[in-house]
Write an enzyme that holds these catalytic residues in place. Structure first.
Site, PDB file in Angstrom:
ATOM      1  N   SER A  40       0.828  -1.195   0.000  1.00  0.00           N
ATOM      2  CA  SER A  40       0.000   0.000   0.000  1.00  0.00           C
ATOM      3  C   SER A  40       0.872   1.259   0.000  1.00  0.00           C
ATOM      4  CB  SER A  40      -0.934  -0.058   1.210  1.00  0.00           C
ATOM      5  OG  SER A  40      -1.893   0.948   1.169  1.00  0.00           O
ATOM      6  N   ASP A  54      -8.770  -6.255  -4.693  1.00  0.00           N
ATOM      7  CA  ASP A  54      -8.355  -4.966  -4.136  1.00  0.00           C
ATOM      8  C   ASP A  54      -8.859  -3.865  -5.070  1.00  0.00           C
ATOM      9  OD1 ASP A  54      -7.111  -2.720  -3.194  1.00  0.00           O
ATOM     10  OD2 ASP A  54      -5.090  -3.594  -3.123  1.00  0.00           O
ATOM     11  N   HIS A  94      -8.095  -4.906  -0.347  1.00  0.00           N
ATOM     12  CA  HIS A  94      -6.789  -4.289  -0.126  1.00  0.00           C
ATOM     13  C   HIS A  94      -6.086  -4.890   1.093  1.00  0.00           C
ATOM     14  CE1 HIS A  94      -3.706  -1.309  -0.524  1.00  0.00           C
ATOM     15  NE2 HIS A  94      -3.975  -0.718   0.622  1.00  0.00           N
TER      16      HIS A  94
END
Lengths: 193, 379
Positions: B154, B319, B352
């Site tokens: 991320s 995601d 995610h």
């Protein structure tokens, strides 16, 4: 994959070329080309175990689905795009051939020759062929688009692909010159748009 | 994983840096502290170090537990440890709390040495580039000239990517997991809603809530609840919570009724207890600002031209905040530069958040890749 197969492909690839191998498996061909020709090579593979195997073998592998095409790649962004023993397992046969000639300056396609005499013999005796090159039962095979040399060359004409060179080999890995569509078990084509 | 163990007890460390530290925003810090943890042993050649960059709410506490607190497991303990994909028997692993954080590194809740008062709203905005430069200072302090790999998920993936641009010669590999070359408008939108929740909380006091002995708890809770919805996929939420009620039947009230409400409130409360609101604002802004291609007219291929590292890029199918398509953009730009790159798209229902979860294929990919890195650096 047999050694003579690798060697035949390597002969058509210039030193240091940028190569894309569609359906790279565990990365054997790219490993060979990296050593023999110092290529900058990338493989495309969809199966997780093979992606891990390629990574383990030090091959650049991109997990993508060939059936959706090579839209992420620019025109002529590779010197050579290889489709080694993958054509016969593709749904989008025509599309992938067109796309590989868009992305690469040249393409190399290898496939098991369905016209090989042993295959013909098995069909004549009433069963679907099984061989070293095609070891699957008819009901459990990834090979959905098998073809002969003649079939492939006719498809090349349809999509206006030019055959630059062709090598046909028999199960002993020897080059076949006479009656290739009958005597050859594996075909290796060098093509361009 | 085979024979994997936990790291056991770990201890955070602190380093102080003096002298001006120029930030991208134009502001300057005269001094700052970073807290960090290290696991494993640095080899004699000092070549086996891996830097782990944390995401929005992460910390330097990547793996292991703290003495006397068995519940204090690090945020990536499943990934990092002896026999794990990031194998601390072979690598020297560094986790660091970023500048602007609220877990010990200098940030809005630290005292400003110039005034003796807490920075609060006066803490400057920091960017991913600033973090990378600060991390490089830490590398200097640890006498690590070159990382075997810099890795993160991320926002951490953005730092790994930035490392390859800011310090191309100082890392062998960049491992970019669930990342993106920049945030989409939708993503910035989510961040802005989260920020507005905090800023409009009456207890925010323009960022100087410390002086009022309160925290903008309601705002932080809302921000985190929204975040959690976007980190999961629709399927994952349905699978995990469905439409289950806490009671047998609807009560026609605004109290917690559905399991998902209970989960989100719990996550929000937990987060508000541990996280500083100003840090949350700064970190989300750093996410929004990250855009290496901003200086190359949006051309990511040109933007990534300075990179020399080898890359592993990983994305997760469900995601939708940092979708596989965004990783494809990174892969394509790396290919355009003929860089070494492998890419895996992991089948997962976890959205995610999948980058934090154990998944056999995901861990095999990272493990196999780092196995190669270990051989390269003779770890």
């Amino acid at each position: 994959m047999i050694r003579s197969d690798l060697a035949a492909i390597a002969r058509w690839i210039p030193n240091g070329a940028k190569v894309l191998d569609l359906g790279c498996g565990d990365g054997q061909l790219l490993t060979y080309l990296q050593q023999a020709k110092q290529v900058s090579g990338y493989g495309i593979e969809i199966e997780p175990e093979r992606v891990v195997a390629s990574i383990r073998n030090g091959v650049n592998v991109l997990q993508m689905n060939l059936e959706t095409g090579l839209s992420g790649f620019d025109d002529h962004s590779f010197d050579t795009v290889i489709l080694s023993q993958t054509l016969q397992a593709m749904k989008q046969t025509e599309a992938i051939l067109r796309d590989m000639l868009r992305v690469g300056h040249e393409g190399i396609v290898t496939f098991p020759n369905f016209g090989f005499w042993k295959n013909r013999l098995q069909v004549m005796t009433g069963t679907m062929p099984k061989s070293e090159a095609m070891p699957y039962e008819w009901y459990d095979t990834p090979n959905i688009h098998l073809c002969t040399l003649a079939d492939f060359e006719s498809l090349c004409q349809t999509i206006r692909a030019q055959v630059i060179e062709r090598v046909v080999i028999n199960p002993n890995g020897r080059r076949v010159n006479a009656f290739p569509n009958l005597m050859g078990s594996l075909a290796i084509y060098r093509i361009r748009a | 994983m085979k024979n994997s163990r936990s790291l056991g007890t770990v201890t955070p460390q602190r380093v102080h840096f003096d002298g001006p530290f120029q930030l991208i925003s134009g502001a300057r810090l005269e001094q700052f502290d970073l807290v960090y943890e290290t696991y494993g042993r640095l080899n004699a050649a000092r070549s086996n170090a891996i830097l782990i960059c944390h995401a929005l709410s992460g910390t330097h506490h990547v793996a292991g537990t703290y003495q006397g607190d068995p519940h204090s497991t690090g945020w990536w303990d499943n990934m990092v440890g002896p026999g794990k994909p990031v194998d601390t028997d072979r690598f020297f692993v560094v986790g660091v709390n970023n500048l602007g954080g609220c877990n010990g590194s200098t940030g809005p809740s630290s005292a400003d040495p110039a005034t003796g008062r807490l920075f609060g709203a006066r803490f400057p905005f920091v960017t991913v580039e600033d973090w990378v430069h600060a991390q490089a200072r830490l590398a200097d302090h640890l006498n690590i000239q070159r990382f075997a790999a810099v890795m993160g998920g991320s926002l951490g993936a953005m730092q790994a990517l930035q490392w390859s641009l800011s310090y191309p010669a100082r890392l062998g590999h960049a491992i970019v997991i669930a990342g993106a070359p920049n945030l989409s408008a939708q993503n910035i939108g989510f961040n802005e809603v989260a920020r507005q929740a905090i800023i409009t909380d009456p207890d925010f006091y323009g960022g100087d809530y410390y002086a009022h002995a309160v925290i903008p708890e309601r705002g932080l809770r809302l921000a985190r609840m929204l975040g959690h919805i976007t980190y999961l996929s629709d399927d994952a939420m349905m699978e995990k919570f469905g439409r289950e009620l806490l009671a047998d039947k609807p009560r026609f009230s605004l109290e917690v009724e559905f399991e998902i409400e209970s989960y989100l409130r719990y996550q929000g409360d937990k987060f508000a207890e541990r996280f500083d609101a100003n840090t949350y604002l700064i970190m989300t802004k750093a996410l929004d600002y990250f855009d290496p291609a901003a200086s190359t007219e949006g051309n990511l291929s040109i933007a990534l031209a300075p990179a020399k590292a080898q890359f592993l890029v990983v994305s997760f199918t469900t995601d939708w905040r940092f979708s596989p398509a965004r990783s494809h953009e990174i892969v394509k730009a790396l290919l355009d530069n003929s860089l070494t790159v492998s890419y895996a798209e992991i089948e997962s229902t976890q959205g995610h958040d999948a980058f934090l979860m154990e998944n056999e294929y995901y861990f095999s990919v990272v493990g196999a890749y780092l196995e190669r890195v270990a051989r390269e650096v003779e770890a």
